[in-house]
Design an enzyme around this catalytic site. Structure first.
Site, PDB file in Angstrom:
ATOM      1  N   LYS A  10      11.415  -3.436  13.346  1.00  0.00           N
ATOM      2  CA  LYS A  10      12.774  -3.006  13.721  1.00  0.00           C
ATOM      3  C   LYS A  10      13.292  -3.758  14.937  1.00  0.00           C
ATOM      4  O   LYS A  10      12.516  -4.346  15.698  1.00  0.00           O
ATOM      5  CB  LYS A  10      12.789  -1.497  14.016  1.00  0.00           C
ATOM      6  N   SER A 146       5.677  -3.375  15.728  1.00  0.00           N
ATOM      7  CA  SER A 146       4.493  -3.560  14.865  1.00  0.00           C
ATOM      8  C   SER A 146       3.660  -2.292  14.816  1.00  0.00           C
ATOM      9  O   SER A 146       3.060  -1.977  13.793  1.00  0.00           O
ATOM     10  CB  SER A 146       3.640  -4.736  15.359  1.00  0.00           C
ATOM     11  N   ASP A 204      11.037   4.285  16.317  1.00  0.00           N
ATOM     12  CA  ASP A 204      10.486   3.134  15.581  1.00  0.00           C
ATOM     13  C   ASP A 204       9.936   3.529  14.215  1.00  0.00           C
ATOM     14  O   ASP A 204      10.203   2.866  13.205  1.00  0.00           O
ATOM     15  CB  ASP A 204       9.366   2.476  16.396  1.00  0.00           C
TER      16      ASP A 204
END
Ligand SMILES: Nc1ncnc2c1ncn2[C@@H]1O[C@H](COP(=O)(O)OP(=O)(O)O)[C@@H](O)[C@H]1O
Ligand SMILES: C[C@@](O)(CCOP(=O)(O)O)CC(=O)O
Ligand SMILES: [Mg+2]
Length: 387
Positions: A10, A146, A204
């Site tokens: 993102k 990640s 996230d």
């Protein structure tokens, strides 16, 4: 039988850090993925271990399932149908299991990811032997989420073979999950993010699960319907950093200066709200595309100034800002800051020649530039084949 899952990274257009303290944030998925595949051995494989292969790092971890049973006796008898937080006691046992694997000193930050894996796996599948393979297109620890993509892909792969989820395994190629399943994946992924980040906002994992461009505040998401094409240049400063430490640093500053920081967080909240209104405003509105882009650029610069107030900028980020400003382009850090990635808005009318010049200058400083599709699909699953 094998299941393969992919979950996107993102970018945060506005609101990182402040979102941990209750402000609104705006984020979009980015077309770079973490892939997780899960396979249970057949009896003829005669394999009684849980294996985690991190392909990009050429690392493999393996635990005999009896060793996991011994360390985490609380699992196995009652698998958890609802996402639960890792207790301090379980965290200690998991830390011991991770320590036994002797992760190379240079890659010690992976311990957090491996711990999240052991927690999610044991909660969802108990002491079952399996092989889990992970590879990722995302740079680790660079602000592109990640950690969340890893937790989302892992949770989705584990749930795909659990009793909590029923999926049509005859589908060909990549396919999405249903709403209820996405909610479950997102909640488990959030528990994994807690192990990696300490105090995540949930932004996230939510973007990685649902994809799209979203507005997010205190755990609630609104999908945004964008009425403009957003083109962002992503510059990776390649300065490594750790989200957990940066988030903790902002919290400490907030304890020292509660009134000032509360005003900073309020200002970020207003910026995110204004940004989401611009993104969604109809094309026929009074504002032309150029005017919209100019407003967005100004908001990005204001957000960057407030991130500096929070203490999460870095010399490398400032170099990117100065370089892009020479070309009259606005930038801000994305993710936790302290290094990592910087976003630069590329206006629609900007010529390709200028874009190439900026990229060349940034890369001559040792940075790495990429342009990726943003606002695409969230987590997806694929059975059998190798899509
Ligand atoms: N593919 C992966 N395999 C193992 N661990 C991962 C993977 N991706 C992320 N992680 C974990 O997440 C950490 C990076 O998360 P973080 O500091 O939040 O940065 P970001 O989410 O911006 O990449 C890594 O150090 C590791 O512990
Ligand atoms: C700083 C923060 O807002 C985003 C962190 O993103 P990343 O791990 O740096 O990709 C933390 C959070 O929202 O949980
Ligand atoms: Mg992260």
């Amino acid at each position: 039988m094998e299941v393969r899952v992919r979950a996107p990274g993102k970018i945060i257009l506005a609101g990182e850090h402040a979102v941990v303290h209750g402000s609104t944030a705006v984020a979009a998925s980015v077309g770079l993925y973490t892939y997780v595949s899960l396979r249970f051995p057949t009896p003829s494989d005669n394999d009684d271990s849980l294996k985690l292969q991190l392909k990009d790092m050429a690392l493999e971890f393996s635990w005999p399932v009896d060793r996991i049973k011994e360390a985490l006796p609380e699992f196995g008898s009652s698998l958890s149908p609802t996402p639960t937080s890792c207790s301090i006691k379980s965290m200690k046992s998991i830390a011991a299991l991770v320590e036994e694997q002797n992760i190379p000193e240079a890659k010690v930050e992976l311990a957090a990811g491996v711990s999240a894996f052991l927690w999610l796996y044991s909660c969802i599948h108990g002491f079952k032997p399996a092989t889990v393979v992970v590879n990722s297109e995302l740079p680790l620890g660079s602000g592109l989420g990640s950690s969340a993509a890893f937790c989302v892909a892992l949770s989705a792969a584990l749930l795909a073979f659990s009793d909590s989820v029923s999926l049509d395994m005859s589908q060909q190629g990549w396919s999405g999950f249903g709403e209820g399943e996405l909610e479950l994946v997102n909640k488990w992924a959030f528990e994994g993010e807690k192990i990696i980040h300490g105090k995540p906002s949930g932004l996230d994992n939510t973007v990685s699960t649902y994809g799209n461009i979203i507005k997010f505040k205190s755990g609630a998401l609104t999908r945004l319907k964008s009425n403009m094409t957003l083109k962002m240049l992503i510059t990776n400063t390649k300065v490594g950093r750790n989200t957990k430490a940066l988030v903790a640093g902002v919290s400490e500053r907030t304890i020292r200066h509660p009134d000032a920081m509360s005003l900073v967080f309020n200002a970020v909240d207003s910026i995110s709200k204004e940004l989401s209104a611009i993104i969604q405003s109809p094309a026929s509105d009074d504002l032309s595309i150029t005017e919209k882009e100019e407003k967005m650029e100004e908001l990005m610069e204001m957000n960057q100034g407030l991130l500096q107030c929070m203490g999460v900028s870095h010399a490398s980020i400032e170099t990117v800002l100065r370089t892009t400003l020479k070309y009259k382009l606005a930038s801000k850090l994305t993710g936790a800051g302290g290094g990592g990635c910087v976003l630069t808005l590329l206006p629609t009318l900007l010529s390709g020649t200028v874009v190439n010049k900026v990229i060349a200058e940034l890369e001559s400083c040792g940075f790495q530039c990429l342009t990726a599709a943003i606002g695409g699909k969230g987590v997806e699953v694929c059975f059998g084949g190798s899509s």
